[in-house]
Write an enzyme that holds these catalytic residues in place. Structure first.
Site, PDB file in Angstrom:
ATOM      1  N   TYR A 102       0.838  -1.202   0.000  1.00  0.00           N
ATOM      2  CA  TYR A 102       0.000   0.000   0.000  1.00  0.00           C
ATOM      3  C   TYR A 102       0.869   1.247   0.000  1.00  0.00           C
ATOM      4  O   TYR A 102       1.894   1.299   0.671  1.00  0.00           O
ATOM      5  CB  TYR A 102      -0.891   0.010   1.245  1.00  0.00           C
ATOM      6  CG  TYR A 102      -1.796   1.208   1.267  1.00  0.00           C
ATOM      7  CD1 TYR A 102      -2.950   1.229   0.500  1.00  0.00           C
ATOM      8  CD2 TYR A 102      -1.485   2.337   2.022  1.00  0.00           C
ATOM      9  CE1 TYR A 102      -3.774   2.341   0.489  1.00  0.00           C
ATOM     10  CE2 TYR A 102      -2.304   3.447   2.019  1.00  0.00           C
ATOM     11  CZ  TYR A 102      -3.452   3.444   1.246  1.00  0.00           C
ATOM     12  OH  TYR A 102      -4.267   4.547   1.229  1.00  0.00           O
ATOM     13  N   TRP A 104       1.266   5.589  -1.800  1.00  0.00           N
ATOM     14  CA  TRP A 104       0.923   6.563  -2.829  1.00  0.00           C
ATOM     15  C   TRP A 104       1.966   6.690  -3.925  1.00  0.00           C
ATOM     16  O   TRP A 104       1.677   7.220  -4.990  1.00  0.00           O
ATOM     17  CB  TRP A 104       0.682   7.920  -2.186  1.00  0.00           C
ATOM     18  CG  TRP A 104      -0.741   8.091  -1.803  1.00  0.00           C
ATOM     19  CD1 TRP A 104      -1.456   7.286  -0.962  1.00  0.00           C
ATOM     20  CD2 TRP A 104      -1.629   9.108  -2.266  1.00  0.00           C
ATOM     21  NE1 TRP A 104      -2.741   7.762  -0.865  1.00  0.00           N
ATOM     22  CE2 TRP A 104      -2.876   8.880  -1.647  1.00  0.00           C
ATOM     23  CE3 TRP A 104      -1.489  10.196  -3.123  1.00  0.00           C
ATOM     24  CZ2 TRP A 104      -3.976   9.696  -1.878  1.00  0.00           C
ATOM     25  CZ3 TRP A 104      -2.592  11.001  -3.331  1.00  0.00           C
ATOM     26  CH2 TRP A 104      -3.818  10.748  -2.716  1.00  0.00           C
TER      27      TRP A 104
HETATM   28  N1  LIG Z   1      -1.887   8.898  12.098  1.00  0.00           N
HETATM   29  C1  LIG Z   1      -2.295   8.856  10.830  1.00  0.00           C
HETATM   30  N2  LIG Z   1      -1.751   7.961   9.986  1.00  0.00           N
HETATM   31  C2  LIG Z   1      -2.153   7.921   8.712  1.00  0.00           C
HETATM   32  C3  LIG Z   1      -3.141   8.799   8.241  1.00  0.00           C
HETATM   33  C4  LIG Z   1      -3.722   9.725   9.149  1.00  0.00           C
HETATM   34  O1  LIG Z   1      -4.639  10.500   8.804  1.00  0.00           O
HETATM   35  N3  LIG Z   1      -3.256   9.730  10.425  1.00  0.00           N
HETATM   36  N4  LIG Z   1      -3.523   8.753   6.929  1.00  0.00           N
HETATM   37  C5  LIG Z   1      -3.402   7.481   6.260  1.00  0.00           C
HETATM   38  C6  LIG Z   1      -3.636   7.626   4.831  1.00  0.00           C
HETATM   39  S1  LIG Z   1      -5.156   8.261   4.390  1.00  0.00           S
HETATM   40  C7  LIG Z   1      -2.744   7.240   3.887  1.00  0.00           C
HETATM   41  S2  LIG Z   1      -3.211   7.288   2.245  1.00  0.00           S
HETATM   42  C8  LIG Z   1      -1.436   6.704   4.256  1.00  0.00           C
HETATM   43  C9  LIG Z   1      -0.310   7.132   3.290  1.00  0.00           C
HETATM   44  O2  LIG Z   1       0.796   6.324   3.472  1.00  0.00           O
HETATM   45  P1  LIG Z   1       1.870   6.116   2.302  1.00  0.00           P
HETATM   46  O3  LIG Z   1       1.228   6.205   0.971  1.00  0.00           O
HETATM   47  O4  LIG Z   1       2.616   4.884   2.615  1.00  0.00           O
HETATM   48  O5  LIG Z   1       2.791   7.402   2.518  1.00  0.00           O
HETATM   49  P2  LIG Z   1       3.818   8.108   1.527  1.00  0.00           P
HETATM   50  O6  LIG Z   1       4.729   8.914   2.381  1.00  0.00           O
HETATM   51  O7  LIG Z   1       3.087   8.832   0.452  1.00  0.00           O
HETATM   52  O8  LIG Z   1       4.630   6.878   0.942  1.00  0.00           O
HETATM   53  C10 LIG Z   1       4.897   6.675  -0.406  1.00  0.00           C
HETATM   54  C11 LIG Z   1       6.343   6.215  -0.526  1.00  0.00           C
HETATM   55  O9  LIG Z   1       6.603   5.900  -1.884  1.00  0.00           O
HETATM   56  C12 LIG Z   1       7.898   6.372  -2.227  1.00  0.00           C
HETATM   57  N5  LIG Z   1       7.929   6.572  -3.674  1.00  0.00           N
HETATM   58  C13 LIG Z   1       7.469   7.617  -4.392  1.00  0.00           C
HETATM   59  N6  LIG Z   1       7.639   7.409  -5.704  1.00  0.00           N
HETATM   60  C14 LIG Z   1       8.211   6.190  -5.828  1.00  0.00           C
HETATM   61  C15 LIG Z   1       8.624   5.415  -6.941  1.00  0.00           C
HETATM   62  O10 LIG Z   1       8.464   5.789  -8.091  1.00  0.00           O
HETATM   63  N7  LIG Z   1       9.176   4.203  -6.676  1.00  0.00           N
HETATM   64  C16 LIG Z   1       9.350   3.732  -5.418  1.00  0.00           C
HETATM   65  N8  LIG Z   1       9.894   2.549  -5.270  1.00  0.00           N
HETATM   66  N9  LIG Z   1       8.970   4.457  -4.345  1.00  0.00           N
HETATM   67  C17 LIG Z   1       8.412   5.655  -4.555  1.00  0.00           C
HETATM   68  C18 LIG Z   1       8.061   7.635  -1.443  1.00  0.00           C
HETATM   69  O11 LIG Z   1       9.412   7.938  -1.259  1.00  0.00           O
HETATM   70  C19 LIG Z   1       7.329   7.299  -0.152  1.00  0.00           C
HETATM   71  O12 LIG Z   1       8.196   6.812   0.839  1.00  0.00           O
HETATM   72  O13 LIG Z   1      -1.103   7.106   5.582  1.00  0.00           O
HETATM   73  C20 LIG Z   1      -2.096   6.738   6.529  1.00  0.00           C
HETATM   74  N10 LIG Z   1      -1.597   7.003   7.860  1.00  0.00           N
HETATM   75  N1  LIG Z   2      -1.516  18.501   2.275  1.00  0.00           N
HETATM   76  C1  LIG Z   2      -1.899  17.224   2.198  1.00  0.00           C
HETATM   77  N2  LIG Z   2      -3.118  16.929   1.691  1.00  0.00           N
HETATM   78  C2  LIG Z   2      -3.529  15.634   1.638  1.00  0.00           C
HETATM   79  C3  LIG Z   2      -2.698  14.566   2.042  1.00  0.00           C
HETATM   80  C4  LIG Z   2      -1.410  14.910   2.561  1.00  0.00           C
HETATM   81  O1  LIG Z   2      -0.628  14.032   2.964  1.00  0.00           O
HETATM   82  N3  LIG Z   2      -1.053  16.235   2.617  1.00  0.00           N
HETATM   83  N4  LIG Z   2      -3.136  13.266   1.945  1.00  0.00           N
HETATM   84  C5  LIG Z   2      -4.276  12.956   1.069  1.00  0.00           C
HETATM   85  C6  LIG Z   2      -4.909  11.689   1.466  1.00  0.00           C
HETATM   86  S1  LIG Z   2      -4.075  10.244   1.126  1.00  0.00           S
HETATM   87  C7  LIG Z   2      -6.123  11.610   2.042  1.00  0.00           C
HETATM   88  S2  LIG Z   2      -6.825  10.083   2.358  1.00  0.00           S
HETATM   89  C8  LIG Z   2      -6.891  12.805   2.379  1.00  0.00           C
HETATM   90  C9  LIG Z   2      -7.534  12.713   3.755  1.00  0.00           C
HETATM   91  O2  LIG Z   2      -8.422  13.766   3.918  1.00  0.00           O
HETATM   92  P1  LIG Z   2      -9.206  13.904   5.291  1.00  0.00           P
HETATM   93  O3  LIG Z   2      -9.487  12.567   5.842  1.00  0.00           O
HETATM   94  O4  LIG Z   2     -10.338  14.808   5.043  1.00  0.00           O
HETATM   95  O5  LIG Z   2      -8.084  14.650   6.161  1.00  0.00           O
HETATM   96  P2  LIG Z   2      -7.734  14.627   7.709  1.00  0.00           P
HETATM   97  O6  LIG Z   2      -6.683  15.659   7.853  1.00  0.00           O
HETATM   98  O7  LIG Z   2      -7.418  13.265   8.181  1.00  0.00           O
HETATM   99  O8  LIG Z   2      -9.072  15.036   8.446  1.00  0.00           O
HETATM  100  C10 LIG Z   2      -9.870  16.126   8.058  1.00  0.00           C
HETATM  101  C11 LIG Z   2     -10.344  16.913   9.257  1.00  0.00           C
HETATM  102  O9  LIG Z   2     -11.104  16.117  10.132  1.00  0.00           O
HETATM  103  C12 LIG Z   2     -11.060  16.708  11.399  1.00  0.00           C
HETATM  104  N5  LIG Z   2     -11.406  15.700  12.395  1.00  0.00           N
HETATM  105  C13 LIG Z   2     -10.619  14.797  12.998  1.00  0.00           C
HETATM  106  N6  LIG Z   2     -11.351  14.048  13.858  1.00  0.00           N
HETATM  107  C14 LIG Z   2     -12.620  14.510  13.774  1.00  0.00           C
HETATM  108  C15 LIG Z   2     -13.845  14.150  14.413  1.00  0.00           C
HETATM  109  O10 LIG Z   2     -13.934  13.226  15.211  1.00  0.00           O
HETATM  110  N7  LIG Z   2     -14.945  14.856  14.065  1.00  0.00           N
HETATM  111  C16 LIG Z   2     -14.908  15.867  13.171  1.00  0.00           C
HETATM  112  N8  LIG Z   2     -16.046  16.488  12.882  1.00  0.00           N
HETATM  113  N9  LIG Z   2     -13.779  16.230  12.564  1.00  0.00           N
HETATM  114  C17 LIG Z   2     -12.653  15.548  12.855  1.00  0.00           C
HETATM  115  C18 LIG Z   2      -9.676  17.225  11.554  1.00  0.00           C
HETATM  116  O11 LIG Z   2      -9.681  18.401  12.337  1.00  0.00           O
HETATM  117  C19 LIG Z   2      -9.232  17.459  10.125  1.00  0.00           C
HETATM  118  O12 LIG Z   2      -9.070  18.827   9.877  1.00  0.00           O
HETATM  119  O13 LIG Z   2      -6.036  13.945   2.357  1.00  0.00           O
HETATM  120  C20 LIG Z   2      -5.333  14.059   1.126  1.00  0.00           C
HETATM  121  N10 LIG Z   2      -4.750  15.377   1.114  1.00  0.00           N
HETATM  122 MO   LIG Z   3      -5.187   8.492   2.099  1.00  0.00          MO
END
Ligand SMILES: Nc1nc2c(c(=O)[nH]1)N[C@H]1C(S)=C(S)[C@@H](COP(=O)(O)OP(=O)(O)OC[C@H]3O[C@@H](n4cnc5c(=O)[nH]c(N)nc54)[C@H](O)[C@@H]3O)O[C@H]1N2
Ligand SMILES: Nc1nc2c(c(=O)[nH]1)N[C@H]1C(S)=C(S)[C@@H](COP(=O)(O)OP(=O)(O)OC[C@H]3O[C@@H](n4cnc5c(=O)[nH]c(N)nc54)[C@H](O)[C@@H]3O)O[C@H]1N2
Ligand SMILES: [Mo]
Length: 757
Positions: A102, A104
């Site tokens: 998993y 991005w």
């Molecule tokens: N506490 C907390 N944890 C969370 C979340 C949260 O809201 N709170 N959000 C979750 C969510 S929604 C998501 S989507 C995940 C994201 O988690 P990840 O998608 O695992 O996070 P990234 O840092 O985007 O990791 C992508 C990795 O791919 C590598 N990469 C980029 N391009 C290439 C390439 O071309 N080749 C190779 N081999 N590697 C490459 C980058 O260097 C990077 O290390 O995290 C989750 N974790």
């Molecule tokens: N800049 C930036 N943008 C991103 C990403 C990134 O890594 N960086 N990651 C992307 C990815 S993979 C994803 S999945 C999306 C995720 O997008 P979201 O899931 O929408 O993002 P989050 O920041 O996890 O949460 C959104 C908001 O929810 C609020 N929140 C937290 N807990 C609660 C709760 O219990 N109740 C309510 N009402 N609100 C709450 C927080 O204050 C936060 O501002 O973002 C995407 N966009």
């Molecule tokens: Mo995500």
């Protein structure tokens, strides 16, 4: 001119200036400002193939992650990977190889890392995969039952934000709608329209009420400060009060939903003696009963949209706020009407609700995986720790496989997973971990074989996003750093050694693949009645703009216009407010209708001094990507990730802005730099995800010294239905750190030895 693209935007490259966003992007992302510096920071880059010293000496896991690495020539690295794959397949079978992988990775269509890995392993006999995302696993499992569509179909048909601006009078946004997260579009975007749209909304007279523990989502919105994890209670109470005042839309409920009688009985307290009134909810969600009642009246009298951010379901019982929001929208009865009803994910990423034609561009064919086994994506550590154990998922009883080899390409589990200290233990279980990375992430430091990958800046690719009006030819801008190769080239070498090079490559170089993608794209374009320029011209010009790209969707419009001829594909053909199938699973943590179930950890029964930890997406980077880039580094406080705290909570603890603080709970502890803000509830702190995981032993104690919230989060599923991540459910303690500040070790590469003899 040379163009390139990332999940955070599209760029022009000029030698003198570097990367700059497309001139007509109305709100370029700040994340791009840290990209080039991260990609060219050699201290952060994996420069050559390396193998963990202990692994070379026969250790099968225990030495992860503390060992040194040994630099090896490419040929040797390729041989070691091929031999180990063969060994594991021979002894344990393909079902012992985990390659859910998993993550991005990067935005290009061809060099999509996970697709490359899956294609490669499918040629090798398959792998155990993963299902769902960390983004919205609960929604992915739930929406097919509720609405008869996948999360993707729902997103593809989301009511256009333009319609919302035009028709909606009251936008009630749970989790807000934030320009921060709207910086991102999976697989790239040439523009950012959400900030503009939010401005137009308020200018046009749509009232935006943001229900969130943080104000930060949109400055001009009315902020309803809610206790985190309790939205379901608020939603139920709004529904209850609308019904109590006789304003439920019975015509809609009867014609378009099923299960209203069962759900209504629960609301009224007939099944549990607890009416879900405003008085009841206010004690749970910390919004006054008066305000809840007033909001209920405002809602039913106005054209309103109930919007839910993805973050709400990344929490314990994350299914419930989605379902309760849908029930609230059903009681209001405006689903399928212009700009109103129910939505999921506006602003969570940019393309949700984008009024742009959807074009299903082609991608790299991955082949078929002969292994059927998979895990729900966030059950990673459970799988590694409990081979053979049973667990429930989406109505099934499943068994965790016994994994001997983990292959990860394009993701960072030591960023994304919860309770990283637990994952560190689980991670010692497999015999071998193989990873391709361009950067020395925490996961790379915990692999046995690390193969250096290029970044998108070091290769050609194509950005083709289904919901972006532009296609971008991503031209190589930098020479590969060190000995880095693209994942395709790496797999090709390993495939050659394993004897299936031709099956993997089909005899094509990268350029031939890009041409093939372009030819298939031309067929898709023809179906949509427009032509694409020939490949050379596209490559030279760098950008192609789709003609007549505008398109407005309205979620469930056909169904509402004619439910008999366009029924939903649910058990009743309607929106299920009570679902027989889910009810039949007999899950205590996800019954047959939306229900308030207290989270495993919350402020409702918090010990003295505990605060709720919000660990959302970082403003300065994409997850952990570019954490060594300038934009993320400039935002740190004494090198630590900033944690946001209310001034009242800080002064109660004797803390001031700029202090280094220690956040802790039973699962772990980390340092962070204190930033004060009135825009967060006094009982919450916000520490974004993505600071590179840097655990050390300090004064005899385990301590993450950089500010990674996933040492504090809980590694548990939302429920036995979806098993999604519950990153947003956690309590922490915060105190001053007055001991010497430990140096960060993640800003330097690990120790790499030269091979002897
Ligand atoms: N506490 C907390 N944890 C969370 C979340 C949260 O809201 N709170 N959000 C979750 C969510 S929604 C998501 S989507 C995940 C994201 O988690 P990840 O998608 O695992 O996070 P990234 O840092 O985007 O990791 C992508 C990795 O791919 C590598 N990469 C980029 N391009 C290439 C390439 O071309 N080749 C190779 N081999 N590697 C490459 C980058 O260097 C990077 O290390 O995290 C989750 N974790
Ligand atoms: N800049 C930036 N943008 C991103 C990403 C990134 O890594 N960086 N990651 C992307 C990815 S993979 C994803 S999945 C999306 C995720 O997008 P979201 O899931 O929408 O993002 P989050 O920041 O996890 O949460 C959104 C908001 O929810 C609020 N929140 C937290 N807990 C609660 C709760 O219990 N109740 C309510 N009402 N609100 C709450 C927080 O204050 C936060 O501002 O973002 C995407 N966009
Ligand atoms: Mo995500």
């Amino acid at each position: 001119m040379r163009y390139t693209a990332a999940h955070w935007g599209a760029y022009v490259f000029e030698e003198s200036v570097g990367l700059h966003p497309l001139a007509d992007d109305p709100a370029p992302s700040r994340i791009g400002r840290g990209w080039l510096s991260a990609a060219t920071n050699e201290r952060g880059r994996v420069l050559a193939p390396v193998v963990r010293k202990g692994w070379l000496e026969g250790d099968r896991g225990a030495g992860r992650p503390s060992d040194d690495f040994v630099r090896v020539p490419w040929d040797k690295a390729v041989r070691l990977v091929a031999d180990e794959l063969i060994r594991v397949r021979t002894v344990h079978g393909n079902g012992a190889i985990f390659a859910g992988s998993y993550g991005w990775s990067s935005a290009g269509r061809f060099h999509h890392a996970q697709s490359q890995l899956h294609r490669f392993l499918n040629c090798f006999g398959g792998y155990v995969g993963s299902r769902g995302t960390y983004s919205h696993a609960a929604a992915e499992v739930l929406f097919p039952y509720l609405l008869g569509m996948s999360q993707r179909q729902l997103q593809d048909n989301m009511t256009s934000i333009e319609e919302v601006a035009e028709h909606c009078e009251l936008l009630l946004a749970f989790g807000g709608i934030s320009g921060r997260t709207a910086q991102i579009t999976a697989s790239g975007s040439s523009f950012h329209e959400i900030p503009d749209w939010l401005d137009r909304l308020s200018a046009g007279g749509t009232r935006l009420v943001s229900v969130s523990p943080q104000r930060s989502d949109h400055a001009s919105a009315e902020w309803l400060s809610i206790r985190p994890g309790t939205d379901t209670a608020l939603m139920l109470a709004l529904t209850y009060e609308i019904v109590a005042s006789g304003h439920e839309n019975l015509a809609f409920l009867e014609r378009f939903t099923s299960g209203w009688p069962q759900f209504r009985a629960y609301l009224a307290g007939e099944t549990d003696a607890v009416p879900k009134s405003a008085d009841w909810a206010s004690l749970i969600c910390d919004v006054s009963a008066k305000r809840i009642r007033a909001l209920a009246q405002e809602l039913h009298g106005r054209r309103s949209m109930i919007a839910v951010a993805w973050g709400l379901q990344r929490a314990d019982h994350g299914e419930q706020p989605i379902w309760a929001a849908l029930a609230l929208a059903s009681v209001l009865g405006e689903i399928g009407q212009p700009g109103t009803g129910f939505s999921f994910g506006y602003g969570s990423t940019s393309p949700v609700g984008r009024p742009t034609r959807l074009i299903p561009w082609p991608s790299l064919p991955q082949g078929q995986n002969p292994v059927e086994d998979f895990i729900p994506v966030a059950r990673l550590a459970d799988m590694l720790m409990h081979a053979g154990a049973h667990y429930r998922y989406n109505g099934e009883i499943r068994t965790f496989p016994d994994i001997r080899l983990v292959y990860w390409v394009g993701g960072n589990p030591f960023h994304h997973h919860q309770n990283l200290r637990r994952l560190d233990v689980a991670w010692t279980r497999p015999d071998t971990v193989i990873l391709h990375e361009h950067s020395w992430t925490a996961s790379a430091r915990r692999a046995d074989i690390v193969l250096p990958a290029t970044t998108p800046l070091e290769r050609d690719d194509i950005m083709m996003n289904r919901r972006d009006p532009r296609l971008i030819y991503m031209s190589q801008i930098l020479s590969p750093v060190g000995e880095a190769q693209h994942d395709y080239g790496i797999f090709r070498r390993i495939a050659q050694r394993l004897g299936f090079e031709h099956q993997f490559t089909e005899g094509r170089e990268v350029d031939a693949w890009l041409r093939d993608l372009w030819e298939r794209a031309a067929e898709v374009a023809a179906e949509h009645r427009f032509g694409l320029p020939d490949f050379e011209r596209f490559r030279d010009e760098g950008v192609f703009t789709v003609p007549d790209a505008e398109d407005h969707r309205r979620l469930m419009r056909d169904f509402v216009e004619d439910p008999e001829s366009a029924p939903l594909v649910t058990e009743s053909g309607r929106v299920t407010l009570f679902n027989e199938t889910i009810s039949g699973f007999r899950l205590a943590d996800c019954p047959g209708h939306p229900k308030w179930i207290p989270p495993v950890e919350s402020l409702l029964d918090a010990p003295d001094g505990a605060l709720h930890l919000i660990s959302g997406q970082p403003d300065t980077r994409l997850h952990a990507q570019n954490d060594l880039g300038q934009e993320a580094r400039n935002d740190k406080i004494k090198g630590r990730e900033p944690v946001l705290m209310h001034p009242a909570a800080a002064s109660a603890r004797g803390l001031v802005e700029g202090d280094v603080v220690r956040l802790s709970n039973a699962r772990g502890a980390c340092l962070a730099g204190l930033r004060l803000s009135e825009d967060i509830r006094p009982d919450c702190v916000a520490l974004a995800t993505g600071a590179w995981f840097d655990p050390q032993t300090v004064g005899g104690e385990w301590l993450e010294v950089h500010g990674n919230p996933n040492v504090l989060t809980i590694d548990k599923g939302c429920s036995e239905l979806s098993q999604g991540s519950i990153a947003h459910t956690a309590l922490v303690y915060v105190e001053a750190w007055d001991r010497p500040l430990p140096a960060l070790s993640i800003s330097h590469p690990p120790r790499i030895l030269e091979e002897q003899g």
